[in-house]
Scaffold this motif. Sequence first.
Motif, PDB file in Angstrom:
ATOM      1  N   VAL A  75      -6.432 -14.859  -8.094  1.00  0.00           N
ATOM      2  CA  VAL A  75      -6.889 -15.758  -7.030  1.00  0.00           C
ATOM      3  C   VAL A  75      -7.134 -14.967  -5.742  1.00  0.00           C
ATOM      4  O   VAL A  75      -8.266 -14.842  -5.283  1.00  0.00           O
ATOM      5  N   VAL A  76      -6.073 -14.384  -5.206  1.00  0.00           N
ATOM      6  CA  VAL A  76      -6.181 -13.729  -3.902  1.00  0.00           C
ATOM      7  C   VAL A  76      -7.047 -12.473  -3.985  1.00  0.00           C
ATOM      8  O   VAL A  76      -7.950 -12.269  -3.182  1.00  0.00           O
ATOM      9  N   PHE A  77      -6.757 -11.642  -4.981  1.00  0.00           N
ATOM     10  CA  PHE A  77      -7.503 -10.372  -5.099  1.00  0.00           C
ATOM     11  C   PHE A  77      -8.328 -10.352  -6.383  1.00  0.00           C
ATOM     12  O   PHE A  77      -8.393  -9.338  -7.070  1.00  0.00           O
ATOM     13  N   ALA A  78      -8.966 -11.480  -6.694  1.00  0.00           N
ATOM     14  CA  ALA A  78      -9.688 -11.604  -7.957  1.00  0.00           C
ATOM     15  C   ALA A  78     -10.772 -10.542  -8.098  1.00  0.00           C
ATOM     16  O   ALA A  78     -11.071 -10.088  -9.202  1.00  0.00           O
ATOM     17  N   THR A  79     -11.366 -10.138  -6.990  1.00  0.00           N
ATOM     18  CA  THR A  79     -12.491  -9.202  -7.085  1.00  0.00           C
ATOM     19  C   THR A  79     -12.064  -7.752  -6.912  1.00  0.00           C
ATOM     20  O   THR A  79     -12.881  -6.856  -7.045  1.00  0.00           O
ATOM     21  N   SER A  80     -10.777  -7.534  -6.619  1.00  0.00           N
ATOM     22  CA  SER A  80     -10.347  -6.152  -6.388  1.00  0.00           C
ATOM     23  C   SER A  80     -10.249  -5.394  -7.697  1.00  0.00           C
ATOM     24  O   SER A  80      -9.797  -5.921  -8.714  1.00  0.00           O
ATOM     25  N   ARG A  81     -10.675  -4.131  -7.680  1.00  0.00           N
ATOM     26  CA  ARG A  81     -10.545  -3.324  -8.894  1.00  0.00           C
ATOM     27  C   ARG A  81      -9.405  -2.326  -8.744  1.00  0.00           C
ATOM     28  O   ARG A  81      -9.128  -1.564  -9.651  1.00  0.00           O
ATOM     29  N   ASN A  82      -8.770  -2.344  -7.588  1.00  0.00           N
ATOM     30  CA  ASN A  82      -7.623  -1.465  -7.378  1.00  0.00           C
ATOM     31  C   ASN A  82      -6.362  -2.161  -7.885  1.00  0.00           C
ATOM     32  O   ASN A  82      -5.585  -2.732  -7.133  1.00  0.00           O
ATOM     33  N   LEU A  83      -6.185  -2.106  -9.226  1.00  0.00           N
ATOM     34  CA  LEU A  83      -5.083  -2.851  -9.826  1.00  0.00           C
ATOM     35  C   LEU A  83      -3.732  -2.326  -9.370  1.00  0.00           C
ATOM     36  O   LEU A  83      -2.793  -3.088  -9.157  1.00  0.00           O
TER      37      LEU A  83
ATOM     38  N   ILE B 126       6.814   3.940 -12.932  1.00  0.00           N
ATOM     39  CA  ILE B 126       7.740   4.500 -11.945  1.00  0.00           C
ATOM     40  C   ILE B 126       7.092   4.531 -10.555  1.00  0.00           C
ATOM     41  O   ILE B 126       7.696   4.143  -9.560  1.00  0.00           O
ATOM     42  N   LEU B 127       5.822   4.964 -10.536  1.00  0.00           N
ATOM     43  CA  LEU B 127       5.090   5.007  -9.268  1.00  0.00           C
ATOM     44  C   LEU B 127       5.031   3.609  -8.646  1.00  0.00           C
ATOM     45  O   LEU B 127       5.261   3.417  -7.450  1.00  0.00           O
ATOM     46  N   LEU B 128       4.726   2.638  -9.503  1.00  0.00           N
ATOM     47  CA  LEU B 128       4.651   1.239  -9.085  1.00  0.00           C
ATOM     48  C   LEU B 128       5.996   0.786  -8.498  1.00  0.00           C
ATOM     49  O   LEU B 128       6.049   0.143  -7.442  1.00  0.00           O
ATOM     50  N   THR B 129       7.086   1.171  -9.171  1.00  0.00           N
ATOM     51  CA  THR B 129       8.417   0.791  -8.708  1.00  0.00           C
ATOM     52  C   THR B 129       8.684   1.365  -7.321  1.00  0.00           C
ATOM     53  O   THR B 129       9.126   0.645  -6.412  1.00  0.00           O
ATOM     54  N   LEU B 130       8.409   2.669  -7.166  1.00  0.00           N
ATOM     55  CA  LEU B 130       8.699   3.316  -5.890  1.00  0.00           C
ATOM     56  C   LEU B 130       7.843   2.732  -4.767  1.00  0.00           C
ATOM     57  O   LEU B 130       8.337   2.452  -3.670  1.00  0.00           O
ATOM     58  N   GLY B 131       6.557   2.531  -5.053  1.00  0.00           N
ATOM     59  CA  GLY B 131       5.667   1.948  -4.048  1.00  0.00           C
ATOM     60  C   GLY B 131       6.120   0.567  -3.638  1.00  0.00           C
ATOM     61  O   GLY B 131       6.187   0.232  -2.446  1.00  0.00           O
ATOM     62  N   ALA B 132       6.471  -0.246  -4.645  1.00  0.00           N
ATOM     63  CA  ALA B 132       6.880  -1.619  -4.360  1.00  0.00           C
ATOM     64  C   ALA B 132       8.199  -1.645  -3.599  1.00  0.00           C
ATOM     65  O   ALA B 132       8.395  -2.454  -2.699  1.00  0.00           O
ATOM     66  N   LEU B 133       9.099  -0.717  -3.942  1.00  0.00           N
ATOM     67  CA  LEU B 133      10.387  -0.697  -3.245  1.00  0.00           C
ATOM     68  C   LEU B 133      10.197  -0.300  -1.783  1.00  0.00           C
ATOM     69  O   LEU B 133      10.786  -0.908  -0.882  1.00  0.00           O
ATOM     70  N   ALA B 134       9.344   0.715  -1.563  1.00  0.00           N
ATOM     71  CA  ALA B 134       9.087   1.146  -0.185  1.00  0.00           C
ATOM     72  C   ALA B 134       8.544  -0.020   0.632  1.00  0.00           C
ATOM     73  O   ALA B 134       9.010  -0.317   1.735  1.00  0.00           O
TER      74      ALA B 134
ATOM     75  N   ILE C  78      -1.935  -8.772 -15.286  1.00  0.00           N
ATOM     76  CA  ILE C  78      -3.169  -8.678 -14.505  1.00  0.00           C
ATOM     77  C   ILE C  78      -4.013  -7.494 -14.978  1.00  0.00           C
ATOM     78  O   ILE C  78      -4.967  -7.104 -14.321  1.00  0.00           O
ATOM     79  N   GLY C  79      -3.615  -6.939 -16.115  1.00  0.00           N
ATOM     80  CA  GLY C  79      -4.473  -5.946 -16.757  1.00  0.00           C
ATOM     81  C   GLY C  79      -4.243  -4.515 -16.344  1.00  0.00           C
ATOM     82  O   GLY C  79      -5.012  -3.619 -16.697  1.00  0.00           O
ATOM     83  N   MET C  80      -3.167  -4.262 -15.597  1.00  0.00           N
ATOM     84  CA  MET C  80      -2.924  -2.889 -15.212  1.00  0.00           C
ATOM     85  C   MET C  80      -2.236  -2.131 -16.342  1.00  0.00           C
ATOM     86  O   MET C  80      -1.348  -2.654 -17.002  1.00  0.00           O
ATOM     87  N   THR C  81      -2.672  -0.906 -16.567  1.00  0.00           N
ATOM     88  CA  THR C  81      -2.142  -0.139 -17.685  1.00  0.00           C
ATOM     89  C   THR C  81      -0.872   0.605 -17.297  1.00  0.00           C
ATOM     90  O   THR C  81      -0.915   1.763 -16.928  1.00  0.00           O
ATOM     91  N   GLU C  82       0.242  -0.110 -17.360  1.00  0.00           N
ATOM     92  CA  GLU C  82       1.530   0.569 -17.211  1.00  0.00           C
ATOM     93  C   GLU C  82       2.175   0.619 -18.588  1.00  0.00           C
ATOM     94  O   GLU C  82       1.511   0.358 -19.593  1.00  0.00           O
TER      95      GLU C  82
ATOM     96  N   LEU D 223       1.417  -4.318  -4.069  1.00  0.00           N
ATOM     97  CA  LEU D 223       1.510  -5.338  -3.029  1.00  0.00           C
ATOM     98  C   LEU D 223       2.287  -6.559  -3.544  1.00  0.00           C
ATOM     99  O   LEU D 223       3.187  -7.069  -2.876  1.00  0.00           O
ATOM    100  N   SER D 224       1.948  -6.998  -4.757  1.00  0.00           N
ATOM    101  CA  SER D 224       2.607  -8.188  -5.305  1.00  0.00           C
ATOM    102  C   SER D 224       4.098  -7.953  -5.490  1.00  0.00           C
ATOM    103  O   SER D 224       4.931  -8.756  -5.070  1.00  0.00           O
ATOM    104  N   LEU D 225       4.429  -6.835  -6.137  1.00  0.00           N
ATOM    105  CA  LEU D 225       5.841  -6.548  -6.368  1.00  0.00           C
ATOM    106  C   LEU D 225       6.573  -6.294  -5.044  1.00  0.00           C
ATOM    107  O   LEU D 225       7.727  -6.672  -4.879  1.00  0.00           O
ATOM    108  N   GLY D 226       5.878  -5.641  -4.108  1.00  0.00           N
ATOM    109  CA  GLY D 226       6.486  -5.345  -2.809  1.00  0.00           C
ATOM    110  C   GLY D 226       6.802  -6.613  -2.038  1.00  0.00           C
ATOM    111  O   GLY D 226       7.880  -6.753  -1.461  1.00  0.00           O
ATOM    112  N   ILE D 227       5.840  -7.536  -2.041  1.00  0.00           N
ATOM    113  CA  ILE D 227       6.074  -8.814  -1.352  1.00  0.00           C
ATOM    114  C   ILE D 227       7.236  -9.551  -2.002  1.00  0.00           C
ATOM    115  O   ILE D 227       8.104 -10.106  -1.339  1.00  0.00           O
ATOM    116  N   ASN D 228       7.259  -9.511  -3.328  1.00  0.00           N
ATOM    117  CA  ASN D 228       8.349 -10.164  -4.044  1.00  0.00           C
ATOM    118  C   ASN D 228       9.688  -9.517  -3.708  1.00  0.00           C
ATOM    119  O   ASN D 228      10.654 -10.182  -3.342  1.00  0.00           O
ATOM    120  N   SER D 229       9.710  -8.206  -3.803  1.00  0.00           N
ATOM    121  CA  SER D 229      10.956  -7.479  -3.572  1.00  0.00           C
ATOM    122  C   SER D 229      11.449  -7.654  -2.136  1.00  0.00           C
ATOM    123  O   SER D 229      12.657  -7.761  -1.889  1.00  0.00           O
TER     124      SER D 229
END
Lengths: 246, 238
Positions: B97-105, B32-40, B184-188, B111-117
């Motif tokens: 690829v773009v954020f391969a080294t980021s640990r902030n899943l 849900i948090l992911l949805t709201l963040g991506a929508l914003a 991408i390994g995020m635990t939702e 960001l990915s869903l937001g750009i898509n949306s």
Amino acid sequence: MTDTNALVKVEHLTKAFGSHVVLRDISETIQTGEKICIIGPSGSGKSTFLRCLNLLEIPTSGTITFDGTEITSDKTDINKIRQQMGMVFQHFNLFPNKTVRRNITLAPVRTGLMNQEEADEEATRLLERVNLADKADAYPASLSGGQKQRIAIVRALAMRPKLMLFDEPTSALDPEMVGEVLGVMKELADDGMTMAIVTHEMGFAREVASRVLFIEEGVVMEQGTPEKVFGSPENPRLQDFLSKVL
Amino acid sequence: MGAKASLSEQFVMSFIEGDRWKLYLEGLGKSILLTLGALALGVIFGIVVAVIRTLHDQQKGGKKSPGLVFANAVCKLYTTVIRGTPMMVQLLIMGFVVFATSRNLMGVAILSLGINSGAYVAEIIRGGIMSVDPGQMEAGRSLGMNYGTVMKEIIIPQAIKNILPALGNELITLFKDTSLVSVIGMTELTKVARDLQARTYLPLMPYLGIAVMYLVVVIILTYLQGILERRMRKSDRH
């Protein structure tokens, strides 16, 4: 020729939409206090001519001068010019998301002409003038066409314009509502407002106009006092037009 | 054990044992948090793109500013690429690829869903703005107000009425699309079910369970959307 009273001066105005030429080299002057009625068949360019005067249509060539300022120049702030020219549209174009009062006060407040309090007072005064004071807090959707158009007129008047443009203001109205709108326009004319009116109401033009322009195929084919234009038209196209509408 | 377990045993193992239901709730919360963040984020991208494209299209005559033409081209490219490639592929590219080294899943996912949306929201908003009668802009401009004021006071408020139902659908789509970020390994929510299935070898209860959870949330969202639409229609009548 003295042009000291010329409020609007149109010189060699041409307007084309793509390859379709709507106005051909029109030169015309409107003096302060004049009431110009523009008549002609539909598609003749009369509305386009009116819309060029406040640059809702950008002329293809030619110049327009308003109150000493060349408005067709790139350097002119068109918003400042439009604040001095009211326009009334065929389809009213009231703002449905605002109350009647906010419709009237929005532009004077947002352009810095008045503060909200002054604008509210002005709105009350104007609404009383057109007998619609009780509608101040109503939304446009609840009004009749005649009421909407009277409000559209006072909305334009709230900017205290020097010139009022009317683009077929009664063409979208039910017949029984035409009179109330023309009545308001007649009063405005009697108060000395300079007006340019595109209309199909020949009776109104005859009564109110100080000058009538007949536009056909993008040129002013004939003009003169209502007596001359309606009484003894010379141009055969005008004679033909009048025989159809009178 | 696995397949031989009775339904009630499966239920206990999938939800009750070790307070596993808490994992689902945590996963659902993250979805849900992911949805709201991506929508914003999507709405912000969407408004920017929609305004640039509308400005560009509404410019009259031959004198278009080169900056606007360039910005418009970028916006067109953005919507074309995003709407023309699968969401999951976009996630894989962003995550590996773009954020391969980021640990902030969570950040990468939002960001990915937001750009898509944003690409879809932009088209929704643009449609909403274009559906407002052009006479409204003319009336506002004829009174001497500038483009921005007319947009803000007259056009956008009317456009929002037309936009909200479609935006509600976008919210629902976005919520369901969050299940893809498990790649991408995020635990939702979906990842929770997959992990539990891997541990217990029991697929039935976790997957049916999350299907019910997604469904319940979507039914609630649809219900809220209905209330909102009815209220908007009421304000039309006055």
